[in-house]
Design an enzyme around this catalytic site. Structure first.
Site, PDB file in Angstrom:
ATOM      1  N   ASP A 136       0.829  -1.200   0.000  1.00 40.20           N
ATOM      2  CA  ASP A 136       0.000   0.000   0.000  1.00 40.20           C
ATOM      3  C   ASP A 136       0.860   1.245   0.000  1.00 40.20           C
ATOM      4  O   ASP A 136       2.077   1.201   0.235  1.00 40.20           O
ATOM      5  CB  ASP A 136      -1.039  -0.008   1.129  1.00 40.20           C
ATOM      6  N   ASP A 194      -6.214  10.808  -5.905  1.00 40.71           N
ATOM      7  CA  ASP A 194      -6.693   9.988  -7.025  1.00 40.71           C
ATOM      8  C   ASP A 194      -5.621   9.865  -8.105  1.00 40.71           C
ATOM      9  O   ASP A 194      -5.456   8.802  -8.719  1.00 40.71           O
ATOM     10  CB  ASP A 194      -7.962  10.603  -7.624  1.00 40.71           C
ATOM     11  N   GLU A 212      -6.005   2.409  -0.547  1.00 42.57           N
ATOM     12  CA  GLU A 212      -4.669   2.566  -1.117  1.00 42.57           C
ATOM     13  C   GLU A 212      -3.902   1.258  -1.127  1.00 42.57           C
ATOM     14  O   GLU A 212      -2.688   1.236  -1.345  1.00 42.57           O
ATOM     15  CB  GLU A 212      -3.886   3.620  -0.326  1.00 42.57           C
TER      16      GLU A 212
END
Length: 261
Positions: free
Chosen positions: A130, A147, A174
């Protein structure tokens, strides 16, 4: 094709319209054929055999024409339905922001690969990763920047997975997941380290460059284990990488967790 058959009344109206068209077409074709073949005099004497032959030809012609038209129309509708189903399945299994598989798509594809690898006696290594301090990125640069970071990382992971035959997905938020088949622990570690370097980048946009790093956890599939257990172990390795300072790789083998960053 009908644009809006929603209610039972729509179905009845549509069916009645098609029946009326079929009946009218049959009547018109029959009348034209009989006039051409037998004439217009209703009092004329015509051999029974000629009438029977004409009737059979008309019935056969109309039947072939109608069945052909209806079959073609049904085939078009079935094709449209199949394409729509395929698109819905693709959308339901794809993350719209990154274009990667979503968690549902990953779980289905990974379970299938795991079963195939087990049958073939291949090793499987799972990967969980992540984006480091992603909440801080959103808080400091805004969600649009977040984003863009997700989309950029998704591109990096997808390109790497395509070129190295690694199943990659956005697992949620994420967090991303991967599955590597028929690789040794050393090869899996090498892949993860390469990804760690690739993902250590700046993502431009909105007039700012957002620095990004990622942490990675690897876990080897154990005999008798299932996919959820494998992904939990990879997740444990990921959290260990976080504890060690992030932007690194930790692998859990059969015995212990080993940091390789």
């Amino acid at each position: 094709m009908p644009n809006s058959i929603v209610t039972r009344r729509d179905v009845i109206r549509y069916t009645a319209g098609r029946v009326a068209i079929a009946g009218g077409l049959t009547a018109v074709v029959t009348m034209i054929f009989l006039i051409v073949d037998l004439g217009t005099d209703p009092q004329a004497l015509v051999p029974v055999g000629k009438v029977a032959t004409a009737s059979m030809i008309v019935a056969l012609s109309v039947s072939i024409a109608l069945s052909g038209a209806l079959s073609f129309r049904s085939a078009l509708l079935m094709r449209q339905l199949a394409l729509t189903r395929a698109e819905l399945m693709r959308v339901s299994r794809t993350d719209p922001l990154t274009g990667l598989l979503n968690r549902r798509g990953f779980d289905e594809a990974a379970a299938l690969l795991l079963a195939q690898a087990s049958a073939a006696g291949q090793r499987v290594v799972a990967l969980m990763c992540d984006i480091d301090r992603f909440k801080a990125i959103n808080d400091r640069y805004g969600h649009d920047a977040g984003d863009r970071v997700l989309a950029r990382i998704g591109d990096i992971l997808r390109d790497f997975g395509t070129h190295n035959d690694v199943l990659i997905a956005r697992h949620g938020g994420e967090e991303f997941a991967g599955l590597m088949l028929d690789v040794s622990d050393e090869e899996a570690t090498r892949y993860a380290l390469a990804l760690c370097r690739l993902c250590s980048t700046d993502v431009a946009g909105g007039g700012v460059d957002v620095p990004v790093t990622m942490s990675f956890g690897l876990a080897t599939h154990l005999p008798g284990g299932d996919l959820p257990a494998l992904m939990r172990r990879a997740d444990q390795a990921l959290y260990r990488a976080k504890d060690l300072g992030r932007n690194c790789v930790v692998q859990i083998d059969e015995v212990e967790a080993v940091a390789v960053c």
